[in-house]
Design a protein around this motif. Sequence first.
Motif, PDB file in Angstrom:
ATOM      1  N   GLY A  49     -32.325  -3.140  39.326  1.00 12.17           N
ATOM      2  CA  GLY A  49     -31.378  -2.208  39.903  1.00 12.17           C
ATOM      3  C   GLY A  49     -31.031  -2.420  41.363  1.00 12.17           C
ATOM      4  N   LEU A  50     -31.640  -3.405  42.015  1.00 18.58           N
ATOM      5  CA  LEU A  50     -31.323  -3.666  43.415  1.00 18.58           C
ATOM      6  C   LEU A  50     -30.666  -5.032  43.547  1.00 18.58           C
ATOM      7  CD1 LEU A  50     -34.450  -2.466  45.408  1.00 18.58           C
ATOM      8  CD2 LEU A  50     -32.235  -1.351  45.228  1.00 18.58           C
ATOM      9  N   ASP A  51     -29.597  -5.062  44.309  1.00 15.83           N
ATOM     10  CA  ASP A  51     -28.929  -6.316  44.607  1.00 15.83           C
ATOM     11  C   ASP A  51     -29.800  -7.125  45.569  1.00 15.83           C
ATOM     12  OD1 ASP A  51     -26.431  -7.877  44.284  1.00 15.83           O
ATOM     13  OD2 ASP A  51     -26.376  -7.649  46.474  1.00 15.83           O
ATOM     14  N   LEU A  52     -29.772  -8.418  45.436  1.00 15.40           N
ATOM     15  CA  LEU A  52     -30.563  -9.293  46.301  1.00 15.40           C
ATOM     16  C   LEU A  52     -30.207  -9.098  47.778  1.00 15.40           C
ATOM     17  CD1 LEU A  52     -32.754 -11.427  46.278  1.00 15.40           C
ATOM     18  CD2 LEU A  52     -30.987 -13.162  45.991  1.00 15.40           C
ATOM     19  N   SER A  53     -28.943  -8.784  48.070  1.00 14.27           N
ATOM     20  CA  SER A  53     -28.534  -8.583  49.463  1.00 14.27           C
ATOM     21  C   SER A  53     -29.219  -7.360  50.071  1.00 14.27           C
ATOM     22  CB  SER A  53     -27.011  -8.439  49.568  1.00 14.27           C
ATOM     23  OG  SER A  53     -26.567  -7.275  48.894  1.00 14.27           O
ATOM     24  N   VAL A  54     -29.482  -6.332  49.268  1.00 17.71           N
ATOM     25  CA  VAL A  54     -30.204  -5.145  49.751  1.00 17.71           C
ATOM     26  C   VAL A  54     -31.631  -5.530  50.136  1.00 17.71           C
ATOM     27  CG1 VAL A  54     -31.128  -2.888  49.070  1.00 17.71           C
ATOM     28  CG2 VAL A  54     -28.792  -3.516  48.439  1.00 17.71           C
ATOM     29  N   LEU A  55     -32.269  -6.334  49.304  1.00 18.63           N
ATOM     30  CA  LEU A  55     -33.630  -6.769  49.601  1.00 18.63           C
ATOM     31  C   LEU A  55     -33.670  -7.666  50.842  1.00 18.63           C
ATOM     32  CD1 LEU A  55     -34.937  -7.443  45.992  1.00 18.63           C
ATOM     33  CD2 LEU A  55     -35.366  -5.454  47.455  1.00 18.63           C
ATOM     34  N   GLN A  56     -32.624  -8.461  51.061  1.00 16.62           N
ATOM     35  CA  GLN A  56     -32.564  -9.308  52.263  1.00 16.62           C
ATOM     36  C   GLN A  56     -32.440  -8.446  53.513  1.00 16.62           C
ATOM     37  OE1 GLN A  56     -32.935 -12.797  52.465  1.00 16.62           O
ATOM     38  NE2 GLN A  56     -33.236 -12.155  54.575  1.00 16.62           N
ATOM     39  N   ILE A  57     -31.631  -7.398  53.457  1.00 14.77           N
ATOM     40  CA  ILE A  57     -31.499  -6.476  54.591  1.00 14.77           C
ATOM     41  C   ILE A  57     -32.844  -5.800  54.863  1.00 14.77           C
ATOM     42  CG2 ILE A  57     -30.424  -4.326  55.377  1.00 14.77           C
ATOM     43  CD1 ILE A  57     -27.925  -5.204  53.714  1.00 14.77           C
TER      44      ILE A  57
END
Length: 107
Positions: A49-57
């Motif tokens: 449910g989380l986009d990879l870009s969210v985890l990078q931020i």
Amino acid sequence: MTDKVIGVGKKCCWCCSALGSILSQDKHISIQLPGSHGIIYPWSPPRVGLDLSVLQILEDKLWDALYTAINKAEFEVPLSRQSSGSSSVGDEDTPKKYSYTSKKLMT
């Protein structure tokens, strides 16, 4: 937008609070958390449910917090302190011990 509720009874850890603030920047998601105690625990993000870009931020924010804490600690806590071997207990020249994890003066 459909409201969805997740009950939280305590203040969040640093990672959950940071993730909530990142997700709240999306105009379609509204997250209200009871605050954070600021402690960083070993943590795994949700697996779905989380986009990879969210985890990078989130990772970038974590690195920034680490660098900030290190830079702050460099000015607050002396890294070493020499003392002579002939000091008595209670002597003012006795070095005090510092706990780097809690940043509190330990005597």
